[in-house]
Design a protein around this motif. Structure first.
Motif, PDB file in Angstrom:
ATOM      1  N   LYS A  28     -54.701  45.280 -52.038  1.00  0.00           N
ATOM      2  CA  LYS A  28     -54.881  46.549 -52.302  1.00  0.00           C
ATOM      3  C   LYS A  28     -56.086  46.793 -53.224  1.00  0.00           C
ATOM      4  CE  LYS A  28     -53.820  50.803 -53.745  1.00  0.00           C
ATOM      5  NZ  LYS A  28     -53.960  50.948 -55.343  1.00  0.00           N
ATOM      6  N   ASP A  29     -56.524  45.839 -54.105  1.00  0.00           N
ATOM      7  CA  ASP A  29     -57.724  45.858 -54.872  1.00  0.00           C
ATOM      8  C   ASP A  29     -58.337  44.916 -54.223  1.00  0.00           C
ATOM      9  OD1 ASP A  29     -56.992  47.746 -57.143  1.00  0.00           O
ATOM     10  OD2 ASP A  29     -55.164  46.696 -56.807  1.00  0.00           O
ATOM     11  N   ALA A  30     -59.097  45.161 -53.169  1.00  0.00           N
ATOM     12  CA  ALA A  30     -59.611  44.123 -51.997  1.00  0.00           C
ATOM     13  C   ALA A  30     -60.938  43.848 -52.949  1.00  0.00           C
ATOM     14  CB  ALA A  30     -60.196  44.529 -50.669  1.00  0.00           C
ATOM     15  N   ILE A  68     -51.368  44.305 -48.602  1.00  0.00           N
ATOM     16  CA  ILE A  68     -51.030  45.719 -49.167  1.00  0.00           C
ATOM     17  C   ILE A  68     -49.414  46.252 -48.885  1.00  0.00           C
ATOM     18  CG2 ILE A  68     -51.533  48.067 -49.401  1.00  0.00           C
ATOM     19  CD1 ILE A  68     -54.537  47.370 -48.512  1.00  0.00           C
ATOM     20  N   ILE A  69     -48.545  46.482 -50.061  1.00  0.00           N
ATOM     21  CA  ILE A  69     -47.276  46.897 -49.672  1.00  0.00           C
ATOM     22  C   ILE A  69     -47.583  48.499 -49.802  1.00  0.00           C
ATOM     23  CG2 ILE A  69     -45.023  47.191 -50.662  1.00  0.00           C
ATOM     24  CD1 ILE A  69     -46.004  44.347 -49.666  1.00  0.00           C
ATOM     25  N   ARG A  70     -46.856  49.314 -48.590  1.00  0.00           N
ATOM     26  CA  ARG A  70     -47.004  50.577 -48.514  1.00  0.00           C
ATOM     27  C   ARG A  70     -45.799  51.566 -48.597  1.00  0.00           C
ATOM     28  NH1 ARG A  70     -51.885  51.850 -46.561  1.00  0.00           N
ATOM     29  NH2 ARG A  70     -53.205  50.017 -46.234  1.00  0.00           N
ATOM     30  N   ALA A  81     -50.505  53.689 -49.669  1.00  0.00           N
ATOM     31  CA  ALA A  81     -50.632  52.369 -50.308  1.00  0.00           C
ATOM     32  C   ALA A  81     -49.783  52.354 -51.907  1.00  0.00           C
ATOM     33  CB  ALA A  81     -51.761  51.793 -50.645  1.00  0.00           C
ATOM     34  N   LYS A  82     -48.716  51.860 -52.308  1.00  0.00           N
ATOM     35  CA  LYS A  82     -48.200  51.783 -53.467  1.00  0.00           C
ATOM     36  C   LYS A  82     -48.981  51.523 -54.474  1.00  0.00           C
ATOM     37  CE  LYS A  82     -43.417  50.744 -52.004  1.00  0.00           C
ATOM     38  NZ  LYS A  82     -42.463  51.575 -52.377  1.00  0.00           N
ATOM     39  N   SER A  83     -49.061  52.428 -55.701  1.00  0.00           N
ATOM     40  CA  SER A  83     -50.030  52.417 -56.763  1.00  0.00           C
ATOM     41  C   SER A  83     -48.995  53.155 -57.779  1.00  0.00           C
ATOM     42  CB  SER A  83     -51.228  53.201 -56.264  1.00  0.00           C
ATOM     43  OG  SER A  83     -51.861  53.360 -57.639  1.00  0.00           O
TER      44      SER A  83
HETATM   45  P1  AMP Z   1     -52.503  46.775 -61.361  1.00  0.00           P
HETATM   46  O1  AMP Z   1     -51.083  46.568 -62.205  1.00  0.00           O
HETATM   47  O2  AMP Z   1     -52.620  47.926 -60.653  1.00  0.00           O
HETATM   48  O3  AMP Z   1     -53.726  46.400 -61.971  1.00  0.00           O
HETATM   49  O4  AMP Z   1     -52.058  45.772 -59.947  1.00  0.00           O
HETATM   50  C1  AMP Z   1     -51.540  44.540 -60.429  1.00  0.00           C
HETATM   51  C2  AMP Z   1     -51.989  43.529 -59.414  1.00  0.00           C
HETATM   52  O5  AMP Z   1     -51.078  44.018 -58.296  1.00  0.00           O
HETATM   53  C3  AMP Z   1     -53.280  43.558 -58.389  1.00  0.00           C
HETATM   54  O6  AMP Z   1     -53.625  42.276 -58.051  1.00  0.00           O
HETATM   55  C4  AMP Z   1     -53.226  44.621 -57.582  1.00  0.00           C
HETATM   56  O7  AMP Z   1     -54.159  44.395 -56.427  1.00  0.00           O
HETATM   57  C5  AMP Z   1     -51.588  44.221 -56.945  1.00  0.00           C
HETATM   58  N1  AMP Z   1     -51.162  45.463 -56.326  1.00  0.00           N
HETATM   59  C6  AMP Z   1     -51.057  46.760 -56.644  1.00  0.00           C
HETATM   60  N2  AMP Z   1     -50.650  47.709 -55.759  1.00  0.00           N
HETATM   61  C7  AMP Z   1     -50.304  46.821 -54.750  1.00  0.00           C
HETATM   62  C8  AMP Z   1     -49.948  47.000 -53.282  1.00  0.00           C
HETATM   63  N3  AMP Z   1     -49.535  48.183 -53.092  1.00  0.00           N
HETATM   64  N4  AMP Z   1     -49.703  46.032 -52.725  1.00  0.00           N
HETATM   65  C9  AMP Z   1     -50.050  44.766 -52.889  1.00  0.00           C
HETATM   66  N5  AMP Z   1     -50.521  44.390 -54.269  1.00  0.00           N
HETATM   67  C10 AMP Z   1     -50.619  45.458 -55.015  1.00  0.00           C
END
Ligand code: AMP
Length: 281
Positions: free
Chosen positions: A149-151, A175-177, A183-185
């Motif tokens: 997701k954060d390529a 990436i999980i959607r 894309a999940k965020s």
């Molecule tokens: P974050 O809490 O947003 O800093 O994300 C922590 C980790 O989870 C990072 O390595 C992100 O790339 C991963 N991540 C966040 N959203 C997703 C997603 N939708 N699919 C896969 N990995 C994710």
């Protein structure tokens, strides 16, 4: 599963595991966990004897006008998700535990961090590299898990580990959607119902770009134009960037024929969302 707030407690726990000869995986997160994070945790649980999840909103990776103060937090919910997924330890420090008042040592990188998200977030990757280095030193894991997701972040961390000879393996995860493609965020919680609908323009545009490449389009400018047009058709959107770069060095490419990362950042209202696809050849 334990939740600890200090570096010393993490070190003690990991030391005890190491004495038993157990392997350790680390999943760095900023909390407010969803199925994207969960997929990383599950992978770590499958591949290591013990899994540490760090849950820390890292202040030094946010710019002065960004969303540090409003970034969503819910440790109780995060703990339930971690426990259900099989994690063994959550490291949830306060900022003061990670950064002494006179903290002044950073891990910084040339090249890979200047384009894409680095262009509009100039101090972001310095903050990411610094906190991830600290977490690697604190936990000393065998493997650490990062989402595609954060390529750009994944590429930057891989390069940092290579350049600085850090003794661990970096595992990239898909990436999980949501079912409709978004894309999940953690930042999706900022979106109103109308914006949530509008946000679908990101995955829709990327799908169109990918389909064009699969149909034989090799001109990166043409693929970018297809993606840009699809996003611009959504009135609530404002493009930060649409880029096609070499997946190995993040340099812009003219042709889509090699291993490429197609990455976009788009504001939907005030919320900045990112998405991408990678073609590896
Ligand atoms: P974050 O809490 O947003 O800093 O994300 C922590 C980790 O989870 C990072 O390595 C992100 O790339 C991963 N991540 C966040 N959203 C997703 C997603 N939708 N699919 C896969 N990995 C994710």
């Amino acid at each position: 599963m334990k939740i600890v707030k200090t570096i010393e407690e993490v070190r003690e726990q990991v030391k005890a595991w190491r004495k038993e000869g157990l392997s350790v995986g680390l999943v760095p997160t900023m909390g407010y966990l969803h199925e994207g994070h969960q997929s990383l945790i599950a992978r770590s649980v499958a591949e290591n004897d013990r899994t540490v999840v760090s849950d820390f909103v890292n202040p030094i990776q946010f710019g002065p006008t960004e969303d540090l103060a409003t970034y969503p937090r819910d440790l109780e919910r995060d703990a339930a998700l971690c426990e259900a997924t099989g994690a063994n330890l959550i490291f949830n420090p306060e900022a003061e535990e990670m950064y002494a008042p006179d903290f002044c040592t950073y891990v910084d990188m040339d090249h890979l961090t200047k384009g894409l998200c680095g262009a509009s977030r100039p101090i972001h990757f310095r903050g990411v590299c610094t906190v991830v280095s600290k977490l690697f030193h604190i936990v000393q894991p065998d493997r650490a898990y990062f989402g595609q997701k954060d390529a750009q972040q994944l590429a930057v961390i891989r390069r940092m580990v290579r350049d600085l000879n850090m003794p661990l393996e970096i595992v990239g995860c898909p990436i999980i959607r949501e079912e409709d493609g978004l894309a999940k965020s953690s930042r999706n919680t900022y979106l109103s119902a109308e914006e949530r609908q509008a946000a679908l323009c990101l995955s829709r545009a990327l799908n169109k770009g990918k389909a064009a490449i699969e149909a034989g389009e090799t001109d990166a400018a043409k693929v970018k134009a297809i993606i840009t047009a699809e996003i611009k058709a959504e009135p609530l959107s404002r493009i930060d960037y649409v880029e096609i770069v070499d997946w190995n060095n993040l340099e812009p490419v003219a042709s889509t024929e090699g291993s490429i990362l197609t990455a976009i950042a788009v504001y939907i209202g005030k919320t900045r969302l990112i998405d991408n696809f990678i073609i590896e050849r």
